[in-house]
Design a protein around this motif. Structure first.
Motif, short mmCIF file in Angstrom:
data_model
loop_
_atom_site.label_atom_id
_atom_site.label_comp_id
_atom_site.label_asym_id
_atom_site.label_seq_id
_atom_site.Cartn_x
_atom_site.Cartn_y
_atom_site.Cartn_z
N GLN A 74 0.83 -1.20 0.00
CA GLN A 74 0.00 0.00 0.00
C GLN A 74 0.87 1.26 0.00
OE1 GLN A 74 -3.44 0.30 2.56
NE2 GLN A 74 -3.46 -1.92 2.90
N ASP A 120 0.33 6.00 -0.09
CA ASP A 120 -0.60 7.11 0.10
C ASP A 120 -1.74 6.94 -0.92
OD1 ASP A 120 -1.99 9.50 0.14
OD2 ASP A 120 -0.22 10.77 -0.03
N GLU A 121 -2.96 6.96 -0.45
CA GLU A 121 -4.13 6.73 -1.29
C GLU A 121 -4.20 7.67 -2.49
OE1 GLU A 121 -7.80 4.75 -2.24
OE2 GLU A 121 -6.16 4.26 -0.85
N LYS A 122 -3.68 8.89 -2.36
CA LYS A 122 -3.71 9.84 -3.46
C LYS A 122 -2.72 9.47 -4.56
CE LYS A 122 -5.14 13.80 -0.66
NZ LYS A 122 -4.76 15.16 -0.18
N ARG A 138 -1.24 6.01 -4.92
CA ARG A 138 -1.54 4.65 -5.36
C ARG A 138 -2.81 4.22 -4.61
NH1 ARG A 138 2.41 5.49 -8.32
NH2 ARG A 138 4.31 4.22 -8.49
N SER A 139 -3.93 4.24 -5.27
CA SER A 139 -5.17 3.89 -4.58
C SER A 139 -5.16 2.42 -4.17
CB SER A 139 -6.38 4.15 -5.48
OG SER A 139 -6.48 3.18 -6.50
N PHE A 140 -5.85 2.13 -3.08
CA PHE A 140 -5.90 0.75 -2.60
C PHE A 140 -6.46 -0.18 -3.67
CE2 PHE A 140 -8.48 -2.69 -0.78
CZ PHE A 140 -7.48 -3.44 -0.20
N ARG A 141 -7.52 0.25 -4.36
CA ARG A 141 -8.13 -0.62 -5.37
C ARG A 141 -7.17 -0.96 -6.50
NH1 ARG A 141 -11.88 -3.76 -3.49
NH2 ARG A 141 -13.15 -2.61 -1.99
N SER A 142 -6.34 0.00 -6.90
CA SER A 142 -5.37 -0.28 -7.97
C SER A 142 -4.31 -1.27 -7.51
CB SER A 142 -4.71 1.02 -8.46
OG SER A 142 -3.84 1.56 -7.47
N ARG A 148 -3.33 4.35 5.27
CA ARG A 148 -3.98 5.36 6.13
C ARG A 148 -2.97 6.23 6.86
NH1 ARG A 148 -4.85 8.51 9.49
NH2 ARG A 148 -6.52 8.66 11.05
#
Length: 241
Positions: free
Chosen positions: A163, A165-167, A169-173, A203
């Motif tokens: 994982q 930072d969501e901005k 590399r998004s979790f879904r990708s 997170r």
């Protein structure tokens, strides 16, 4: 009987996270310490992709450049191994374990139909040279089968991405790329390590800031490297006992 890692040779391949190698933030450093591995090498390069670019040339010298560099692919890391082994370089003569951790930098995997076409058509396996290395399936098949030809006694492991930072590399990708990596491990009958479970949780990570496990929202700090190493080492050990 306990598997003896001390005399085993390990090859690390992949992108920037693995290219940190024996530095303080390199998970391979702690992996080797945990398992007592003394013989190892690394071809990982920052920015590396599974998939080739339309103008990729296998020159055996994959390097990171801030500008566009189509030769920074896993296929070219394999080419480096081919050249080094042919030259008689003892550091690349043979390996017992090969760990490949890459995929975060790639586009999203293709459809099942495109992937299936890189392996067989009309129920018959196509020659390796006909697999499209611009695709995940074609490039992963090329890398795995080429490594088997080079080092037939080595056990290969594919690692799924961690994982971030969501901005960035998004979790879904990351999840989809990891699921595809596991599917290809099954298809190529190699082993895998699902590093998504290593304890690094997006997170708590921020782009360009030192978080709980990542120094910049993407790459591990020392704590993150140790978490990765502990999880990967445990998984590899469990699969080789």
């Amino acid at each position: 009987m306990e598997f003896n890692f001390k005399d085993k040779r390990v090859l690390f391949m992949g992108d920037s996270i693995t290219a940190l190698y024996m530095g303080e933030r390199g998970w391979p450093k702690y992996f080797c310490e945990i398992l007592g591995i003394e013989k190892h090498a690394c071809t990982a390069v920052a920015g590396s992709h599974w998939c080739d670019y339309p103008d990729t040339v296998y020159d055996g010298n994959p390097v990171f450049k801030h500008e566009y560099n189509p030769n920074n692919t896993m296929g070219n890391q394999v080419e480096k191994l081919k050249i080094k082994k042919a030259e008689g370089d003892e550091n690349y003569a043979d390996f017992d374990i090969i760990i490949i951790a890459v995929g975060s930098n790639d586009k999203m995997p293709e459809s099942e139909e495109i992937t299936d076409a890189q392996f067989a058509r009309d129920g018959v396996f196509i020659p390796l040279e006909e697999a499209d290395r611009l695709t995940w399936g074609g490039s992963m098949r090329y890398v795995s089968e080429s490594l088997y030809d080079l080092y037939p006694n080595a056990t290969q492991f594919f690692c799924t991405p961690i994982q971030a930072d969501e901005k960035i590399r998004s979790f879904r990708s990351i999840l989809k790329k990891g699921d595809f990596t596991k599917e290809m491990a099954a298809r190529l009958s190699v082993r895998y390590v699902d590093a998504l479970y290593c304890g690094i949780y997006g997170r708590y990570e921020k782009w360009q800031e030192n978080g709980r496990c990542l120094v910049d929202g993407l790459h591990p700090n020392k704590n993150g490297a140790i978490k990765m190493a502990e999880y990967i080492a445990a998984s590899v050990k469990a699969q080789l006992i």
